[in-house]
Design an enzyme around this catalytic site. Structure first.
Site, PDB file in Angstrom:
ATOM      1  N   ASP A  38       0.991  -1.159  -0.046  1.00  0.00           N
ATOM      2  CA  ASP A  38      -0.041   0.122   0.112  1.00  0.00           C
ATOM      3  C   ASP A  38       0.933   1.106  -0.048  1.00  0.00           C
ATOM      4  O   ASP A  38       1.908   1.228   0.091  1.00  0.00           O
ATOM      5  CB  ASP A  38      -0.799  -0.069   1.320  1.00  0.00           C
ATOM      6  CG  ASP A  38      -1.624   1.159   1.596  1.00  0.00           C
ATOM      7  OD1 ASP A  38      -2.260   1.597   0.630  1.00  0.00           O
ATOM      8  OD2 ASP A  38      -1.563   1.631   2.563  1.00  0.00           O
ATOM      9  N   ASP A  40      -0.199   5.283   1.130  1.00  0.00           N
ATOM     10  CA  ASP A  40      -0.503   6.171   2.001  1.00  0.00           C
ATOM     11  C   ASP A  40      -0.330   5.576   3.284  1.00  0.00           C
ATOM     12  O   ASP A  40      -1.064   4.410   3.474  1.00  0.00           O
ATOM     13  CB  ASP A  40      -1.803   6.688   1.678  1.00  0.00           C
ATOM     14  CG  ASP A  40      -1.646   7.547   0.658  1.00  0.00           C
ATOM     15  OD1 ASP A  40      -0.891   8.587   0.268  1.00  0.00           O
ATOM     16  OD2 ASP A  40      -2.868   7.660  -0.230  1.00  0.00           O
TER      17      ASP A  40
END
Length: 289
Positions: A38, A40
């Site tokens: 991922d 953020d």
């Protein structure tokens, strides 16, 4: 074993399982490894000096390209939907339509702002975006060992790419699945492309991109990095997976979410703003202990 796994921020429900996976992956060799992460609050910091760091959406929302009225509306959306996103008492099924609603409304607001493509680099440069400490080693080491890194993000791909480009780590081994902006011939935002990727439908995104995973079928060992329970499905497109080691960053609402993270991730990093543990794992798996 890896000394960093004794760090104070590290929690593991089953340390023996972690050791077994690591040994199995080490034996298979780093040419069988791929990393899926991922972006953020996983590759970027959650906070710095007590202040929250921006996500890809925040970078844009807080910029001078967005009117005050639009900023206000985006903030209202955040205040409405973020508590739902992290509410451990609600099921993912319950959250799903609400997340779609949030992302769709936010993207519609952004499109109304007639954002210019040529200004995105400046917006990123002027933002408080921060990759986690140790990012240089993380990206460079993967590149040096030709280990593919897939960044799978519910953020905005154009902003994400600019963040890693400005940090000097957008190497050839990096591929990004995200929400990309669609600009008209004058370079003005008119829509977002393709299927919406939000925090809880990464499985669908993974399955839509089977071509990518098909190319990597000689790499059945996966190191997965995430910060939400929705990130656990990012590897669902990988064919004939042999080993997967899941590292989860638990950044916020630690007490109420810790158990669900321990049940889902092999290694949970509590309020750890660095990539020290993932880097130690990578160095171990590439024989650079």
């Amino acid at each position: 074993m890896i000394p960093e796994l004794s760090n104070a921020s590290v929690c593991m429900r089953d340390p023996q399982k972690v050791q077994d996976i690591l040994e199995s992956m080490l034996k298979a060799g780093s040419n069988t490894l791929q990393v899926i992460s991922d972006f953020d609050m996983t590759l970027t910091r959650f906070a710095f000096n007590g202040k929250r760091c921006p996500t890809c959406h925040n970078i844009l929302d807080n910029s001078k390209l967005i009117s005050d009225d639009c900023k206000e509306k985006l903030k209202e959306l955040l205040n409405t939907y973020y508590p739902i996103e992290i509410d451990s008492s609600r099921s993912i099924e319950e959250k799903l339509p609400l997340m779609v609603e949030w992302w769709t409304k936010a993207h519609e607001l952004l499109v109304q702002q007639k954002i210019r493509k040529d200004l995105l680099a400046t917006v990123v440069r002027e933002s408080d975006a921060m990759l986690r400490d140790g990012y240089q080693l993380f990206f460079d080491h993967l590149d040096e060992h030709s280990i593919p890194l897939l960044i799978f993000s519910a953020g905005i791909g154009d902003i994400l790419e600019e963040v890693i480009r400005q940090a000097g780590v957008f190497h050839h081994n990096v591929k990004v699945f995200s929400n990309y902006m669609d600009f008209d011939e004058r370079g003005v935002l008119r829509a977002f492309k393709g299927e919406l990727i939000h925090i809880y439908n990464k499985r669908e995104g993974a399955l839509l991109n089977t071509g990518h995973f098909q190319e990597l079928r000689t790499r059945p060992n996966v190191l997965l990095l995430g910060d939400s329970l929705g990130d656990l499905t990012m590897a669902d497109g990988v064919q004939d997976i042999e080993n997967i080691l899941k590292i989860g960053f638990l950044n916020d609402k630690v007490e109420e979410r810790k158990q669900s993270y321990l049940d889902s991730y092999d290694i949970v990093l509590v309020k750890d703003e660095t990539l020290e543990v993932p880097n130690a794992v990578l160095l171990y798996l590439t024989g650079n202990k």
